[in-house]
Design a protein around this motif. Structure first.
Motif, PDB file in Angstrom:
ATOM      1  N   GLU A  83     -32.482  30.454  22.616  1.00  9.91           N
ATOM      2  CA  GLU A  83     -33.075  29.156  22.228  1.00  9.91           C
ATOM      3  C   GLU A  83     -32.655  28.687  20.840  1.00  9.91           C
ATOM      4  O   GLU A  83     -32.341  27.523  20.658  1.00  9.91           O
ATOM      5  N   GLY A  84     -32.628  29.580  19.864  1.00 13.94           N
ATOM      6  CA  GLY A  84     -32.190  29.198  18.513  1.00 13.94           C
ATOM      7  C   GLY A  84     -31.159  30.160  17.971  1.00 13.94           C
ATOM      8  O   GLY A  84     -30.776  31.126  18.644  1.00 13.94           O
ATOM      9  N   LEU A  85     -30.689  29.875  16.744  1.00 12.58           N
ATOM     10  CA  LEU A  85     -29.665  30.719  16.126  1.00 12.58           C
ATOM     11  C   LEU A  85     -29.900  30.739  14.614  1.00 12.58           C
ATOM     12  O   LEU A  85     -30.209  29.709  14.019  1.00 12.58           O
ATOM     13  N   ASP A  86     -29.753  31.917  13.993  1.00 14.29           N
ATOM     14  CA  ASP A  86     -30.012  32.045  12.554  1.00 14.29           C
ATOM     15  C   ASP A  86     -28.753  32.179  11.711  1.00 14.29           C
ATOM     16  O   ASP A  86     -28.732  31.772  10.553  1.00 14.29           O
ATOM     17  N   ILE A  87     -27.723  32.833  12.275  1.00  7.17           N
ATOM     18  CA  ILE A  87     -26.538  33.167  11.467  1.00  7.17           C
ATOM     19  C   ILE A  87     -25.266  32.888  12.255  1.00  7.17           C
ATOM     20  O   ILE A  87     -25.166  33.239  13.431  1.00  7.17           O
ATOM     21  N   LEU A  88     -24.284  32.262  11.576  1.00  4.95           N
ATOM     22  CA  LEU A  88     -22.967  32.042  12.188  1.00  4.95           C
ATOM     23  C   LEU A  88     -21.899  32.570  11.227  1.00  4.95           C
ATOM     24  O   LEU A  88     -21.864  32.171  10.058  1.00  4.95           O
ATOM     25  N   VAL A  89     -21.059  33.476  11.721  1.00  4.39           N
ATOM     26  CA  VAL A  89     -19.950  34.003  10.913  1.00  4.39           C
ATOM     27  C   VAL A  89     -18.632  33.519  11.502  1.00  4.39           C
ATOM     28  O   VAL A  89     -18.320  33.803  12.664  1.00  4.39           O
ATOM     29  N   HIS A  90     -17.872  32.775  10.691  1.00  2.00           N
ATOM     30  CA  HIS A  90     -16.539  32.265  11.067  1.00  2.00           C
ATOM     31  C   HIS A  90     -15.520  33.106  10.316  1.00  2.00           C
ATOM     32  O   HIS A  90     -15.414  33.009   9.091  1.00  2.00           O
ATOM     33  N   SER A  91     -14.809  33.970  11.048  1.00  2.00           N
ATOM     34  CA  SER A  91     -13.847  34.872  10.405  1.00  2.00           C
ATOM     35  C   SER A  91     -12.520  34.786  11.143  1.00  2.00           C
ATOM     36  O   SER A  91     -11.946  35.784  11.565  1.00  2.00           O
ATOM     37  N   VAL A  92     -12.053  33.546  11.272  1.00  2.00           N
ATOM     38  CA  VAL A  92     -10.921  33.217  12.127  1.00  2.00           C
ATOM     39  C   VAL A  92      -9.870  32.473  11.321  1.00  2.00           C
ATOM     40  O   VAL A  92     -10.204  31.580  10.543  1.00  2.00           O
ATOM     41  N   ALA A  93      -8.619  32.868  11.477  1.00  2.00           N
ATOM     42  CA  ALA A  93      -7.529  32.126  10.843  1.00  2.00           C
ATOM     43  C   ALA A  93      -6.242  32.421  11.607  1.00  2.00           C
ATOM     44  O   ALA A  93      -6.109  33.497  12.200  1.00  2.00           O
ATOM     45  N   PHE A  94      -5.328  31.459  11.594  1.00  2.00           N
ATOM     46  CA  PHE A  94      -4.024  31.705  12.211  1.00  2.00           C
ATOM     47  C   PHE A  94      -2.978  30.729  11.670  1.00  2.00           C
ATOM     48  O   PHE A  94      -3.249  29.562  11.487  1.00  2.00           O
ATOM     49  N   ALA A  95      -1.782  31.275  11.420  1.00  2.00           N
ATOM     50  CA  ALA A  95      -0.600  30.428  11.179  1.00  2.00           C
ATOM     51  C   ALA A  95       0.588  31.157  11.787  1.00  2.00           C
ATOM     52  O   ALA A  95       0.610  32.392  11.836  1.00  2.00           O
ATOM     53  N   ASN A  96       1.556  30.391  12.276  1.00  2.00           N
ATOM     54  CA  ASN A  96       2.780  31.004  12.798  1.00  2.00           C
ATOM     55  C   ASN A  96       3.446  31.817  11.704  1.00  2.00           C
ATOM     56  O   ASN A  96       3.434  31.420  10.535  1.00  2.00           O
ATOM     57  N   LYS A  97       4.066  32.916  12.113  1.00  2.00           N
ATOM     58  CA  LYS A  97       4.733  33.808  11.159  1.00  2.00           C
ATOM     59  C   LYS A  97       5.762  33.067  10.303  1.00  2.00           C
ATOM     60  O   LYS A  97       5.890  33.340   9.106  1.00  2.00           O
ATOM     61  N   GLU A  98       6.448  32.097  10.909  1.00  2.00           N
ATOM     62  CA  GLU A  98       7.495  31.356  10.170  1.00  2.00           C
ATOM     63  C   GLU A  98       6.914  30.566   9.000  1.00  2.00           C
ATOM     64  O   GLU A  98       7.618  30.243   8.044  1.00  2.00           O
ATOM     65  N   GLU A  99       5.616  30.222   9.105  1.00  2.00           N
ATOM     66  CA  GLU A  99       4.981  29.451   8.020  1.00  2.00           C
ATOM     67  C   GLU A  99       4.592  30.366   6.856  1.00  2.00           C
ATOM     68  O   GLU A  99       4.324  29.888   5.755  1.00  2.00           O
ATOM     69  N   LEU A 100       4.514  31.683   7.128  1.00  2.00           N
ATOM     70  CA  LEU A 100       3.980  32.613   6.136  1.00  2.00           C
ATOM     71  C   LEU A 100       5.096  33.398   5.445  1.00  2.00           C
ATOM     72  O   LEU A 100       4.936  34.575   5.105  1.00  2.00           O
ATOM     73  N   LYS A 101       6.239  32.759   5.274  1.00  2.00           N
ATOM     74  CA  LYS A 101       7.329  33.364   4.502  1.00  2.00           C
ATOM     75  C   LYS A 101       8.187  32.254   3.907  1.00  2.00           C
ATOM     76  O   LYS A 101       8.157  31.117   4.388  1.00  2.00           O
ATOM     77  N   GLY A 102       8.935  32.607   2.865  1.00  2.00           N
ATOM     78  CA  GLY A 102       9.865  31.656   2.269  1.00  2.00           C
ATOM     79  C   GLY A 102       9.177  30.511   1.552  1.00  2.00           C
ATOM     80  O   GLY A 102       8.030  30.617   1.113  1.00  2.00           O
ATOM     81  N   SER A 103       9.912  29.391   1.451  1.00  2.00           N
ATOM     82  CA  SER A 103       9.447  28.260   0.658  1.00  2.00           C
ATOM     83  C   SER A 103       8.410  27.426   1.398  1.00  2.00           C
ATOM     84  O   SER A 103       8.531  27.170   2.598  1.00  2.00           O
ATOM     85  N   PHE A 104       7.425  26.932   0.646  1.00  2.00           N
ATOM     86  CA  PHE A 104       6.412  26.013   1.187  1.00  2.00           C
ATOM     87  C   PHE A 104       7.064  24.745   1.731  1.00  2.00           C
ATOM     88  O   PHE A 104       6.543  24.088   2.626  1.00  2.00           O
ATOM     89  N   LEU A 105       8.255  24.402   1.179  1.00  2.00           N
ATOM     90  CA  LEU A 105       8.980  23.205   1.626  1.00  2.00           C
ATOM     91  C   LEU A 105       9.382  23.296   3.092  1.00  2.00           C
ATOM     92  O   LEU A 105       9.646  22.280   3.724  1.00  2.00           O
ATOM     93  N   ASN A 106       9.431  24.499   3.635  1.00  2.00           N
ATOM     94  CA  ASN A 106       9.813  24.665   5.043  1.00  2.00           C
ATOM     95  C   ASN A 106       8.644  24.492   6.008  1.00  2.00           C
ATOM     96  O   ASN A 106       8.802  24.669   7.212  1.00  2.00           O
ATOM     97  N   THR A 107       7.484  24.148   5.473  1.00  2.00           N
ATOM     98  CA  THR A 107       6.316  23.909   6.332  1.00  2.00           C
ATOM     99  C   THR A 107       6.631  22.827   7.362  1.00  2.00           C
ATOM    100  O   THR A 107       7.140  21.759   7.007  1.00  2.00           O
TER     101      THR A 107
END
Ligand code: 0WD
Length: 256
Positions: A83-107
């Motif tokens: 009926e109700g809810l007291d706590i919500l934990v958001h522990s989720v993240a994702f990015a493609n591997k290609e985004e997590l290397k090299g220059s930010f300009l390649n985003t």
């Protein structure tokens, strides 16, 4: 007497026993909470379902956070059960591997929107659905972020921008739901060797640097994050909302 006796908590983001969300789930259960646990897909289901069962979770549900329908179903099941809810934990993240290397300009446009959708928008989508269940209770929402939201770290790139959006969303959400007694905070964790961290280029270099430079001269543990999560979930933090709380051995206070 536990700090969370009788509280109902939903936890998004357990992938395996190294996950930050797993340490949080264990701490909440130890303090008396009842848990609903979600898993992203069939690949992680094999690991997550037995973990959830070991904490007597009465609800273990699939949820790809890219899907509004999946998110809606999770909260419909919670409403049926509790009926109700007291706590919500958001522990989720994702990015493609290609985004997590090299220059930010390649985003790329696609990589950027995927990182934003899964790692930032999903919190807003969840709180929308959780709101009617949390309204009027002393409820607590929390998410996990990283210092790469506020400062530049090598390879963190699109994820850094997504975490900045996530931290800003915490503030906007805190203002939106605060009048109904719901608190929203973020924990900014230091580097931890998890599945998600394995995707970030140069992770070991970052962890080594923390060990040398952080005031505590060591890295943190998943259990230390869980301790702060417990505080934020409980009435001990009843006056705290819209915050980014660092659990990083103090690394963020250092200039040089
Ligand atoms: O150093 C670290 N590990 C830090 C992590 C430092 C600071 C913050 N964080 C954050 C992460 O960015 C994330 O928001 O903590 C949160 C939890 O990450 P974690 O515990 O480090 O990593 P992990 O155990 O991999 O959990 C993240 C999970 C995913 O795991 P995989 O590895 O399967 O992508 O997020 C979930 C998934 O279970 N996830 C999704 N869940 C639902 N729908 C989705 C999705 N589309 N994509 C990823």
């Amino acid at each position: 007497m536990g700090l969370l006796d009788g509280r109902k908590a939903v936890i998004f983001g357990i992938a395996n026993e190294k996950s930050i969300a797993w340490a949080i789930a264990q701490a909440f259960r130890r303090e008396g909470a009842e848990l609903a646990v979600t898993y992203a897909n069939d690949t992680v289901a094999k690991r997550v379902i037995p973990l959830a069962e070991s904490l007597d979770a009465p609800l273990v549900l699939p949820c790809d956070v890219r899907s509004d329908e999946d998110i809606r179903k999770v909260f419909a099941e919670i409403e049926k059960k509790w009926e109700g809810l007291d706590i919500l934990v958001h522990s989720v993240a994702f990015a493609n591997k290609e985004e997590l290397k090299g220059s930010f300009l390649n985003t790329t446009r696609e990589g950027f929107s995927m990182a934003m959708d899964i790692s930032a928008y999903s919190l807003i989508a969840m709180v929308k659905e959780a709101y009617p269940l949390m309204k009027g209770r002393p409820a607590s929402v929390m998410t996990l972020t990283y210092y790469g939201a506020q400062r530049v770290f090598p390879s963190y790139n699109a994820m850094g921008v997504a975490k900045a959006a996530l931290e800003a969303s915490v503030r906007y959400l805190a203002e939106s739901v605060g009048p109904d007694g719901i608190r929203v905070n973020a924990i900014s964790a230091g580097p931890l060797k998890t599945l998600a961290a394995a995707g970030v280029g140069g992770f070991n270099q970052i962890a080594g640097h923390v060990e040398q430079k952080a005031p505590l001269r060591r890295n943190i543990t998943q259990d230390e994050v869980a301790g702060s999560a417990l505080y934020l979930a409980s009435d001990l933090a009843s006056g705290v909302t819209g915050e980014v709380h660092f659990v990083d051995s103090g690394y963020n206070i250092i200039g040089l």
